[in-house]
Design a protein around this motif. Structure first.
Motif, PDB file in Angstrom:
ATOM      1  N   GLY A 164      -0.439   0.008   2.930  1.00 33.70           N
ATOM      2  CA  GLY A 164       0.232  -1.200   2.466  1.00 33.70           C
ATOM      3  C   GLY A 164      -0.759  -2.341   2.341  1.00 33.70           C
ATOM      4  N   TRP A 165      -0.370  -3.526   2.791  1.00 34.38           N
ATOM      5  CA  TRP A 165      -1.239  -4.698   2.704  1.00 34.38           C
ATOM      6  C   TRP A 165      -1.322  -5.386   4.063  1.00 34.38           C
ATOM      7  CZ3 TRP A 165       1.427  -8.867   4.319  1.00 34.38           C
ATOM      8  CH2 TRP A 165       2.807  -8.901   4.126  1.00 34.38           C
ATOM      9  N   ALA A 166      -2.357  -6.200   4.223  1.00 37.76           N
ATOM     10  CA  ALA A 166      -2.549  -6.946   5.468  1.00 37.76           C
ATOM     11  C   ALA A 166      -3.187  -8.293   5.129  1.00 37.76           C
ATOM     12  CB  ALA A 166      -3.438  -6.169   6.440  1.00 37.76           C
ATOM     13  N   VAL A 167      -2.760  -9.336   5.843  1.00 35.55           N
ATOM     14  CA  VAL A 167      -3.277 -10.689   5.631  1.00 35.55           C
ATOM     15  C   VAL A 167      -3.533 -11.330   6.984  1.00 35.55           C
ATOM     16  CG1 VAL A 167      -2.891 -12.955   4.581  1.00 35.55           C
ATOM     17  CG2 VAL A 167      -1.930 -10.913   3.511  1.00 35.55           C
ATOM     18  N   LEU A 168      -4.688 -12.002   7.107  1.00 37.79           N
ATOM     19  CA  LEU A 168      -5.022 -12.756   8.311  1.00 37.79           C
ATOM     20  C   LEU A 168      -5.044 -14.245   7.962  1.00 37.79           C
ATOM     21  CD1 LEU A 168      -5.996 -12.930  11.273  1.00 37.79           C
ATOM     22  CD2 LEU A 168      -8.336 -12.685  10.399  1.00 37.79           C
ATOM     23  N   PHE A 169      -4.272 -15.035   8.729  1.00 36.64           N
ATOM     24  CA  PHE A 169      -4.208 -16.482   8.538  1.00 36.64           C
ATOM     25  C   PHE A 169      -4.896 -17.183   9.709  1.00 36.64           C
ATOM     26  CE2 PHE A 169      -0.407 -14.577   6.739  1.00 36.64           C
ATOM     27  CZ  PHE A 169      -0.288 -15.176   5.491  1.00 36.64           C
ATOM     28  N   ASP A 170      -5.442 -18.388   9.451  1.00 34.65           N
ATOM     29  CA  ASP A 170      -5.899 -19.199  10.569  1.00 34.65           C
ATOM     30  C   ASP A 170      -4.703 -19.942  11.155  1.00 34.65           C
ATOM     31  OD1 ASP A 170      -5.345 -21.384   8.956  1.00 34.65           O
ATOM     32  OD2 ASP A 170      -7.439 -21.762   8.435  1.00 34.65           O
ATOM     33  N   GLU A 171      -4.953 -20.796  12.165  1.00 31.56           N
ATOM     34  CA  GLU A 171      -3.835 -21.438  12.858  1.00 31.56           C
ATOM     35  C   GLU A 171      -3.066 -22.417  11.981  1.00 31.56           C
ATOM     36  OE1 GLU A 171      -7.597 -23.703  14.168  1.00 31.56           O
ATOM     37  OE2 GLU A 171      -7.004 -21.687  13.523  1.00 31.56           O
ATOM     38  N   ALA A 232      -0.179 -10.680   9.141  1.00 31.02           N
ATOM     39  CA  ALA A 232       1.020 -10.061   8.593  1.00 31.02           C
ATOM     40  C   ALA A 232       0.642  -8.747   7.927  1.00 31.02           C
ATOM     41  CB  ALA A 232       1.692 -10.988   7.575  1.00 31.02           C
ATOM     42  N   VAL A 233       1.540  -7.769   8.019  1.00 29.77           N
ATOM     43  CA  VAL A 233       1.340  -6.473   7.377  1.00 29.77           C
ATOM     44  C   VAL A 233       2.632  -6.082   6.680  1.00 29.77           C
ATOM     45  CG1 VAL A 233      -0.417  -5.674   9.001  1.00 29.77           C
ATOM     46  CG2 VAL A 233       1.984  -5.253   9.494  1.00 29.77           C
ATOM     47  N   GLY A 234       2.504  -5.291   5.635  1.00 25.66           N
ATOM     48  CA  GLY A 234       3.678  -4.828   4.917  1.00 25.66           C
ATOM     49  C   GLY A 234       3.458  -3.448   4.335  1.00 25.66           C
ATOM     50  N   ALA A 235       4.517  -2.659   4.296  1.00 23.42           N
ATOM     51  CA  ALA A 235       4.449  -1.311   3.738  1.00 23.42           C
ATOM     52  C   ALA A 235       5.814  -0.957   3.159  1.00 23.42           C
ATOM     53  CB  ALA A 235       4.053  -0.296   4.809  1.00 23.42           C
TER      54      ALA A 235
END
Length: 494
Positions: A164-171, A232-235
């Motif tokens: 799927g996908w993955a996103v990393l955010f800062d604070e 966040a991750v999604g599949a």
């Protein structure tokens, strides 16, 4: 993942024979339940292979019995022959076929317990395989974290592991890294939900979203004291226990990486403050060499490459966020953030800083020596006092008059006039209160609001100022002298 009924039936040693429901053999079997009750469903959870000899069942019971099993979500029915019935009653075969429920004939020679043990062994093997997959995925994620660009590598690896996908955010919700098909679109959607995870009272929360075609998990990173980021991750498929294990492992690695990133950034900020002190001491080459070693590289030293530069004194609710947002050289200094930039970049940098707080901008100063920087610092900090949200030193009223007075004489006058206030215990708030009172032309409410105190508190302070100075603050001449004295130098660093 549980074994399918097709795999169970395929075990030759069990000698099972499918009598109905051939098209539904891909159903998972999560357990084997043996029951001779006419209605075993109260004791079922779903996905069980129900075994019975039918000793309490008559052919006419078939439709209702099968219907109850289907309603409960049973994986299939195993009918033992050779005891209550010599063969599976045709009524049960017909009822199972009509309902789409797999019906398996169990010969007299096959004990029910053998089927239970076989399914248990298969479940254990599946679980072992899942754990092996989880450990292997954890190893791949850990190796990605140890390589250069660790956080980006973990995000890319995680997207592949979950398909799927993955996103990393800062604070703040800014995207640090994203990977996988649809990650950019998902990042925009998830960012709008991050505020739901910020818990002012208590631990930050996780968020799970499920739809017909996508399943999303959003987790905060950090602890109860401070959230350092989100991921966040999604599949397309729901996350299995192994999937959750992989996601949690990635979260731990990303949280550690973000904490290390914060430590690195804090160290860089301390180095920048030291560079500013070197510049003020005239150690230009030492400052340049130190800046060249920082991650910013040439951008850090752009203001030193000849030509005039400006000094910006910036206030913001989050000084660290402000420093990260501004390009070029920034450093914490006396409770504010100091930014140095070539004169032609002053406008865009001031606009960027003003989106987060107040900004004071010096006049262009020459970079040839420490005196220019010191003058720029003083101008920027003085301009900051009147910034709403931006003030340029050149726009401050009265600077032309101040420039006509010999600096040493004016400094001595200011020090003598304001000495009673500065020596009044540790009450530096008297000086700042006087500055705000004069800047607001004696308007109590406006000055109190600027200081963040009640107007009665400000009235008390002004009475104390008048007593210590022995001056009438309503006298325009007194106000003019005090304003000039306060304008000589910026307030002491907080």
């Amino acid at each position: 993942m549980a074994p399918t009924l097709r795999r169970v039936v395929a075990l030759a040693r069990l000698r099972l024979r499918v009598r109905a429901g051939h098209d539904a053999l891909e159903r998972p079997v999560r357990w084997v339940a043996v029951s001779e009750l006419e209605d075993p469903t109260p004791f079922l959870e779903g996905d069980e292979l129900v075994l019975t000899t039918g000793m309490r069942l008559a052919p006419d019971d078939a439709p209702a019995y099968v219907s109850r099993l289907v309603g409960r979500g049973a994986a299939g029915l195993g009918f033992g022959v050779g005891l209550g019935h010599e063969s599976v009653p045709p009524e049960f075969v017909a009822a199972a076929a009509d309902a789409g429920l797999p019906l398996v004939e169990v010969p007299r020679e096959t004990p029910f317990i053998s089927i239970g043990k076989a399914v248990s062994d298969m479940l254990a093997a599946e679980r072992y395989e899942e754990l092996g997959d989880a450990f292997a995925a954890q190893g791949r994620l850990t190796r990605a974290a140890l390589r250069a660009g660790g956080m980006a590598g973990v995000v890319r690896r995680l997207a592949r592991e979950i398909h799927g996908w993955a996103v990393l955010f800062d604070e703040t919700g800014g995207v640090l890294h994203a990977a996988g098909e649809g990650a950019d679109k998902a990042a925009a959607l998830v960012r709008g939900e991050l505020h739901r995870l910020r818990a002012p009272d208590g631990a930050p929360a996780s968020l799970a979203l499920s739809g017909p075609h996508e399943h999303v998990i959003v987790q905060p990173l950090g602890d109860q004291r401070r959230v350092t980021g989100f991921f966040a991750v999604g599949a397309q498929r729901p996350f299995s226990p192994v999937g959750h294990t992989v996601v949690n492992t990635a979260g731990s690695l990303l949280a550690l990486s973000l904490e290390q990133r914060r430590d690195r950034l804090a160290a860089v900020r301390r180095v920048r403050s030291a560079v500013l002190r070197l510049l003020l001491a005239g150690e230009r080459e030492a400052a340049r060499e130190t800046l060249a070693a920082l991650p910013g590289g040439p951008a850090e030293t752009a203001f030193m490459d000849g030509g005039p530069f400006v000094v910006l004194a910036c206030e913001a609710g989050d000084a660290e966020e402000l420093q990260d947002a501004l390009p070029g050289f920034t450093a914490p200094w006396g409770g504010v953030v100091i930014a140095l930039a070539p004169a032609e970049q002053a406008g865009p940098m001031a606009e960027a800083a003003a989106r987060r707080g107040r900004v004071g901008v010096s006049e262009p100063v020459e970079s040839s020596g420490p005196s220019g920087l010191a003058a720029g610092l003083e101008q920027a900090q003085r301009a900051l006092l009147s910034a709403r949200p931006v003030m340029r030193f050149a726009d401050l009223a009265g600077q032309g008059l101040l420039s006509l007075v010999e600096p040493n004489l004016l400094s001595g006058f200011a020090a003598s006039l304001l000495a009673p206030l500065r020596e009044y215990g540790s009450r530096a708030d008297l000086v700042e209160s006087l500055r705000a009172y004069l800047a607001c032309n004696g308007h109590w409410d406006a000055a109190a609001q600027r200081l963040g105190v009640h107007r009665h508190t400000l009235r008390y302070r002004m009475r104390r100022v008048a007593e210590l100075l022995g001056r009438d603050l309503d006298d325009p001449a007194v106000r003019a002298e005090l304003w000039m004295a306060l304008a000589v130098r910026p307030p002491a660093p907080r």
